[in-house]
Every structure is written in structure tokens, then in C-alpha cells.
Design an enzyme around this catalytic site. Structure first.
Site, PDB file in Angstrom:
ATOM      1  N   GLY A   9       0.861  -1.185   0.000  1.00 34.46           N
ATOM      2  CA  GLY A   9       0.000   0.000   0.000  1.00 34.46           C
ATOM      3  C   GLY A   9       0.895   1.233   0.000  1.00 34.46           C
ATOM      4  O   GLY A   9       1.502   1.569   1.028  1.00 34.46           O
ATOM      5  N   GLY A  11       0.136   4.439  -0.525  1.00 29.35           N
ATOM      6  CA  GLY A  11      -0.651   5.673  -0.489  1.00 29.35           C
ATOM      7  C   GLY A  11      -0.019   6.647   0.486  1.00 29.35           C
ATOM      8  O   GLY A  11       1.199   6.661   0.670  1.00 29.35           O
ATOM      9  N   ARG A  12      -0.853   7.427   1.153  1.00 28.31           N
ATOM     10  CA  ARG A  12      -0.318   8.448   2.068  1.00 28.31           C
ATOM     11  C   ARG A  12       0.532   7.824   3.166  1.00 28.31           C
ATOM     12  O   ARG A  12       1.634   8.270   3.459  1.00 28.31           O
ATOM     13  CB  ARG A  12      -1.477   9.252   2.673  1.00 28.31           C
ATOM     14  CG  ARG A  12      -2.137  10.180   1.669  1.00 28.31           C
ATOM     15  CD  ARG A  12      -3.265  10.946   2.285  1.00 28.31           C
ATOM     16  NE  ARG A  12      -4.329  10.058   2.746  1.00 28.31           N
ATOM     17  CZ  ARG A  12      -5.394  10.448   3.432  1.00 28.31           C
ATOM     18  NH1 ARG A  12      -5.534  11.715   3.771  1.00 28.31           N
ATOM     19  NH2 ARG A  12      -6.320   9.593   3.794  1.00 28.31           N
ATOM     20  N   MET A  13       0.011   6.762   3.776  1.00 29.17           N
ATOM     21  CA  MET A  13       0.761   6.142   4.878  1.00 29.17           C
ATOM     22  C   MET A  13       1.990   5.393   4.375  1.00 29.17           C
ATOM     23  O   MET A  13       3.067   5.492   4.960  1.00 29.17           O
ATOM     24  CB  MET A  13      -0.158   5.194   5.674  1.00 29.17           C
ATOM     25  CG  MET A  13      -1.183   5.900   6.540  1.00 29.17           C
ATOM     26  SD  MET A  13      -0.464   7.129   7.635  1.00 29.17           S
ATOM     27  CE  MET A  13       0.744   6.149   8.494  1.00 29.17           C
ATOM     28  N   THR A  82      -7.429  -0.247   8.497  1.00 26.06           N
ATOM     29  CA  THR A  82      -8.584  -0.363   9.396  1.00 26.06           C
ATOM     30  C   THR A  82      -9.810  -0.824   8.605  1.00 26.06           C
ATOM     31  O   THR A  82      -9.781  -0.894   7.371  1.00 26.06           O
ATOM     32  CB  THR A  82      -8.884   0.989  10.072  1.00 26.06           C
ATOM     33  OG1 THR A  82      -9.089   1.970   9.051  1.00 26.06           O
ATOM     34  CG2 THR A  82      -7.751   1.431  10.974  1.00 26.06           C
ATOM     35  N   ALA A 105      -3.216  -2.865  14.724  1.00 27.50           N
ATOM     36  CA  ALA A 105      -3.716  -1.805  15.605  1.00 27.50           C
ATOM     37  C   ALA A 105      -4.484  -0.774  14.783  1.00 27.50           C
ATOM     38  O   ALA A 105      -4.050  -0.400  13.696  1.00 27.50           O
ATOM     39  CB  ALA A 105      -2.550  -1.125  16.324  1.00 27.50           C
ATOM     40  N   PRO A 106      -5.622  -0.321  15.306  1.00 29.93           N
ATOM     41  CA  PRO A 106      -6.361   0.733  14.601  1.00 29.93           C
ATOM     42  C   PRO A 106      -5.687   2.086  14.735  1.00 29.93           C
ATOM     43  O   PRO A 106      -6.015   3.020  14.008  1.00 29.93           O
ATOM     44  CB  PRO A 106      -7.729   0.727  15.292  1.00 29.93           C
ATOM     45  CG  PRO A 106      -7.465   0.163  16.653  1.00 29.93           C
ATOM     46  CD  PRO A 106      -6.308  -0.779  16.516  1.00 29.93           C
ATOM     47  N   HIS A 140     -12.013  15.302  14.329  1.00 31.46           N
ATOM     48  CA  HIS A 140     -11.184  14.908  13.184  1.00 31.46           C
ATOM     49  C   HIS A 140     -11.604  15.728  11.967  1.00 31.46           C
ATOM     50  O   HIS A 140     -12.691  16.313  11.944  1.00 31.46           O
ATOM     51  CB  HIS A 140     -11.374  13.423  12.854  1.00 31.46           C
ATOM     52  CG  HIS A 140     -10.653  12.492  13.785  1.00 31.46           C
ATOM     53  ND1 HIS A 140     -11.195  12.062  14.976  1.00 31.46           N
ATOM     54  CD2 HIS A 140      -9.418  11.913  13.697  1.00 31.46           C
ATOM     55  CE1 HIS A 140     -10.332  11.255  15.580  1.00 31.46           C
ATOM     56  NE2 HIS A 140      -9.247  11.149  14.832  1.00 31.46           N
ATOM     57  N   LYS A 144     -13.184  12.206   7.494  1.00 32.68           N
ATOM     58  CA  LYS A 144     -13.310  10.971   8.295  1.00 32.68           C
ATOM     59  C   LYS A 144     -14.778  10.633   8.448  1.00 32.68           C
ATOM     60  O   LYS A 144     -15.567  11.450   8.934  1.00 32.68           O
ATOM     61  CB  LYS A 144     -12.651  11.146   9.671  1.00 32.68           C
ATOM     62  CG  LYS A 144     -12.645   9.869  10.483  1.00 32.68           C
ATOM     63  CD  LYS A 144     -11.794  10.015  11.732  1.00 32.68           C
ATOM     64  CE  LYS A 144     -11.858   8.798  12.627  1.00 32.68           C
ATOM     65  NZ  LYS A 144     -11.274   7.589  12.041  1.00 32.68           N
ATOM     66  N   GLY A 150     -12.793   5.056  16.198  1.00 37.17           N
ATOM     67  CA  GLY A 150     -12.469   3.785  16.846  1.00 37.17           C
ATOM     68  C   GLY A 150     -11.609   4.016  18.078  1.00 37.17           C
ATOM     69  O   GLY A 150     -11.738   3.311  19.083  1.00 37.17           O
TER      70      GLY A 150
HETATM   71  P1  NAD Z   1      -4.483   5.714   0.849  1.00 39.61           P
HETATM   72  O1  NAD Z   1      -5.783   5.588   0.127  1.00 39.61           O
HETATM   73  O2  NAD Z   1      -3.668   6.964   0.697  1.00 39.61           O
HETATM   74  O3  NAD Z   1      -3.540   4.470   0.457  1.00 39.61           O
HETATM   75  C1  NAD Z   1      -3.987   3.143   0.324  1.00 39.61           C
HETATM   76  C2  NAD Z   1      -3.130   2.513  -0.762  1.00 39.61           C
HETATM   77  O4  NAD Z   1      -3.391   1.105  -0.812  1.00 39.61           O
HETATM   78  C3  NAD Z   1      -3.418   3.074  -2.166  1.00 39.61           C
HETATM   79  O5  NAD Z   1      -2.204   3.528  -2.751  1.00 39.61           O
HETATM   80  C4  NAD Z   1      -3.987   1.869  -2.899  1.00 39.61           C
HETATM   81  O6  NAD Z   1      -3.678   1.867  -4.290  1.00 39.61           O
HETATM   82  C5  NAD Z   1      -3.305   0.731  -2.173  1.00 39.61           C
HETATM   83  N1  NAD Z   1      -3.913  -0.571  -2.397  1.00 39.61           N
HETATM   84  C6  NAD Z   1      -5.223  -0.887  -2.576  1.00 39.61           C
HETATM   85  N2  NAD Z   1      -5.357  -2.207  -2.789  1.00 39.61           N
HETATM   86  C7  NAD Z   1      -4.106  -2.738  -2.748  1.00 39.61           C
HETATM   87  C8  NAD Z   1      -3.586  -4.041  -2.892  1.00 39.61           C
HETATM   88  N3  NAD Z   1      -4.382  -5.098  -3.188  1.00 39.61           N
HETATM   89  N4  NAD Z   1      -2.259  -4.234  -2.763  1.00 39.61           N
HETATM   90  C9  NAD Z   1      -1.424  -3.205  -2.507  1.00 39.61           C
HETATM   91  N5  NAD Z   1      -1.857  -1.936  -2.379  1.00 39.61           N
HETATM   92  C10 NAD Z   1      -3.191  -1.716  -2.487  1.00 39.61           C
HETATM   93  O7  NAD Z   1      -4.837   5.466   2.384  1.00 39.61           O
HETATM   94  P2  NAD Z   1      -3.932   5.772   3.670  1.00 39.61           P
HETATM   95  O8  NAD Z   1      -4.290   7.084   4.225  1.00 39.61           O
HETATM   96  O9  NAD Z   1      -2.515   5.460   3.379  1.00 39.61           O
HETATM   97  O10 NAD Z   1      -4.545   4.702   4.709  1.00 39.61           O
HETATM   98  C11 NAD Z   1      -4.509   3.324   4.412  1.00 39.61           C
HETATM   99  C12 NAD Z   1      -5.228   2.544   5.514  1.00 39.61           C
HETATM  100  O11 NAD Z   1      -4.570   2.766   6.746  1.00 39.61           O
HETATM  101  C13 NAD Z   1      -6.682   2.946   5.747  1.00 39.61           C
HETATM  102  O12 NAD Z   1      -7.400   1.777   6.101  1.00 39.61           O
HETATM  103  C14 NAD Z   1      -6.614   3.881   6.944  1.00 39.61           C
HETATM  104  O13 NAD Z   1      -7.817   3.921   7.693  1.00 39.61           O
HETATM  105  C15 NAD Z   1      -5.518   3.230   7.719  1.00 39.61           C
HETATM  106  N6  NAD Z   1      -4.802   4.088   8.662  1.00 39.61           N
HETATM  107  C16 NAD Z   1      -4.477   3.500   9.852  1.00 39.61           C
HETATM  108  C17 NAD Z   1      -3.734   4.191  10.776  1.00 39.61           C
HETATM  109  C18 NAD Z   1      -3.302   3.491  12.044  1.00 39.61           C
HETATM  110  O14 NAD Z   1      -2.661   4.113  12.912  1.00 39.61           O
HETATM  111  N7  NAD Z   1      -3.614   2.196  12.199  1.00 39.61           N
HETATM  112  C19 NAD Z   1      -3.315   5.505  10.506  1.00 39.61           C
HETATM  113  C20 NAD Z   1      -3.651   6.078   9.279  1.00 39.61           C
HETATM  114  C21 NAD Z   1      -4.389   5.343   8.354  1.00 39.61           C
END
Ligand code: NAD
Length: 233
Positions: A9, A11-13, A82, A105-106, A140, A144, A150
Site C-alpha cells: 500500500g 498511499g499516504r501512509m 482499518t 492496531a487501529p 477529526h 473521516k 475507533g
Molecule cells: P491511501 O488511500 O492513501 O492508500 C492506500 C493505498 O493502498 C493506495 O495507494 C492503494 O492503491 C493501495 N492498495 C489498494 N489495494 C491494494 C492491494 N491489493 N495491494 C497493494 N496496495 C493496495 O490510504 P492511507 O491514508 O494510506 O490509509 C490506508 C489505511 O490505513 C486505511 O485503512 C486507513 O484507515 C488506515 N490508517 C491507519 C492508521 C493506524 O494508525 N492504524 C493511521 C492512518 C491510516
């Protein structure tokens, strides 16, 4: 020795995890996004033998598929994604049977996890003070969807588990760009106690996930951030 991580993944994280990895003794050995892993093909049998831990910030559907692949690959994982609570027990059993180590962890913010423990301790101290009422407020950004968060629900449950017997009034606001503020308050006839945790930026979640990756490297079992931080119970 560095922990070699696979970012699943991007994305942003995932991008934040990549940027902060060197600060945590983690070396990025690979990155998988949906273009190479839409059906789990990026985690096919035999893939990534050089990786110690996968860090997954994807989507609820993707993480279900990915966790099955981590089990098959005997690859430890940190799961920040999450929204898959309904499948949690099944996935946990699958990972435990495979003998891999998972930190799920959430909220990977170390401060938020410690804050929950502080709120629970405070609730325990206030439980026999009926003159004090309790409240919990969170705010938030307006993107959101779930409310209350959560994290807020977890704090409330921890306060109740600590023996707080009265109502804990929970309220949520959604506005602007706030990355996350949680306030726990106890209000008496002539005084108020408040405890507040504020996230300044999303780096805290990436930092927690990287610390968890270091910690779970070479371990087996199903863990939370409480385990990573050495909190009891
Ligand atoms: P985001 O949408 O910016 O990134 C998600 C990425 O996952 C995208 O680039 C997408 O293309 C990719 N993706 C989708 N399906 C995929 C697959 N099959 N294989 C590989 N990559 C795939 O979202 P984000 O802000 O980075 O957040 C991602 C998740 O993390 C969300 O569920 C968010 O709620 C969660 N989150 C959790 C915490 C925590 O502390 N636990 C903190 C922030 C975000």
C-alpha cells in the site's frame, strides 16, 4: 541489523513509512501497490524471501487477501489498515496457525495508546467520586466518515474496564483538517480535570508502525501496540 520491510500500500501512509524507515533501523526491500497486487499476485508463493516484515496500509478488502498471503509466505506483518474488524477473529486464527508474527492496531500512534492507558487510570481513580461526571470528545477532519472514532470507543471501553461505573458522554466533531484530537474530562461541582491527546501530523502512525516492525521481527503471535509499548493487560 536492519529490519527489511515490504511496504504494501503505497498511499499516504505507505509513502510516510518509506520516508521515515531509516530513522527506525528499517530498510525498504520492496514496495507493492494495487498495480502489482490487485489480486495478491505480488505476494505469490516464494516471493520476497529477503523480507523480514510487511507493513500494510491498504484497504479492508486488500488486507483480507494480503493477510492470507503473509501466512502462506510465513512473512511477519504490521497491519495499520482499518475497517476489517468483522473478519478479525478468522484472520487472527489463520495467522496464528501459520505461526507468523502480526502487530495489528487501529491506531499506531504511541501517544494515543499511552493516552488510553492514562484515561483508564484516571477513570479508575474517579470511579468512587460520584460528584464527577465523565465526558469524551474527539474531533477529526471532515473526510473521516466513522464517528465516534475507533480510538474514542477504545478509550471509553478502557475507562469502563477500569471500573468507571457512570455514563461517559461521548461526542464527535468533523471539521477542517484536524488529524485527530481526543479529550477525556471529569467534571465536578467546582472543578474540571481534562486530559488531551492531539496528533500534529500523520507521521506518528508511520513511526509507530516502523517501531512495531522492528519489535515483531523474528516473533510469532498476534500482538497490539500495547505489547510493542510494554503495557500490561
Ligand atoms: P491511501 O488511500 O492513501 O492508500 C492506500 C493505498 O493502498 C493506495 O495507494 C492503494 O492503491 C493501495 N492498495 C489498494 N489495494 C491494494 C492491494 N491489493 N495491494 C497493494 N496496495 C493496495 O490510504 P492511507 O491514508 O494510506 O490509509 C490506508 C489505511 O490505513 C486505511 O485503512 C486507513 O484507515 C488506515 N490508517 C491507519 C492508521 C493506524 O494508525 N492504524 C493511521 C492512518 C491510516
Amino acid at each position: 541489523m536492519d529490519t527489511r520491510i515490504l511496504i504494501v500500500g503505497y498511499g499516504r501512509m505507505g509513502q510516510l513509512v518509506e520516508r521515515l524507515a531509516p530513522e527506525y533501523g528499517c530498510q525498504v526491500a520492496g514496495i507493492l501497490d494495487i498495480d502489482r497486487n490487485a489480486s495478491g499476485e505480488g505476494l505469490a508463493d516464494g516471493a520476497w524471501p529477503e523480507v523480514d516484515v510487511a507493513i500494510d496500509f491498504t484497504t479492508p478488502d486488500a488486507v483480507t487477501q494480503n493477510l492470507a498471503r503473509y501466512s502462506a509466505l510465513k512473512l511477519n506483518a504490521v497491519v495499520g489498515t482499518t475497517g476489517w474488524n468483522a473478519r478479525r477473529d478468522t484472520l487472527r486464527l489463520q495467522c496464528e496457525q501459520a505461526g507468523i508474527g502480526v502487530v495489528a492496531a487501529p491506531n499506531f500512534s504511541a501517544g494515543a495508546v499511552l493516552f488510553e492507558a492514562m484515561a483508564a487510570h484516571a477513570a479508575g481513580l474517579l470511579k468512587d467520586q460520584p460528584a464527577f461526571g465523565a465526558f469524551l470528545h474527539e474531533i477529526h477532519h471532515d473526510k473521516k466518515i466513522d464517528a465516534p472514532s475507533g480510538t474514542a470507543l477504545g478509550i471509553k471501553a478502557a475507562m469502563e474496564a477500569a471500573g468507571y461505573p457512570r455514563t461517559i458522554d461521548v461526542a464527535a466533531s468533523r471539521a477542517g483538517h484536524v488529524p485527530g484530537v481526543h479529550t477525556v474530562g471529569f467534571d465536578g461541582p467546582s472543578e474540571t480535570i481534562t486530559l488531551t491527546h492531539s496528533v500534529r501530523d500523520r507521521g506518528t502512525f508511520a513511526r509507530g508502525a516502523l517501531a512495531a516492525a522492528r519489535w515483531v521481527h523474528g516473533k510469532r503471535g498476534w500482538f497490539s501496540m500495547r505489547d510493542v509499548l510494554g503495557l500490561q493487560g
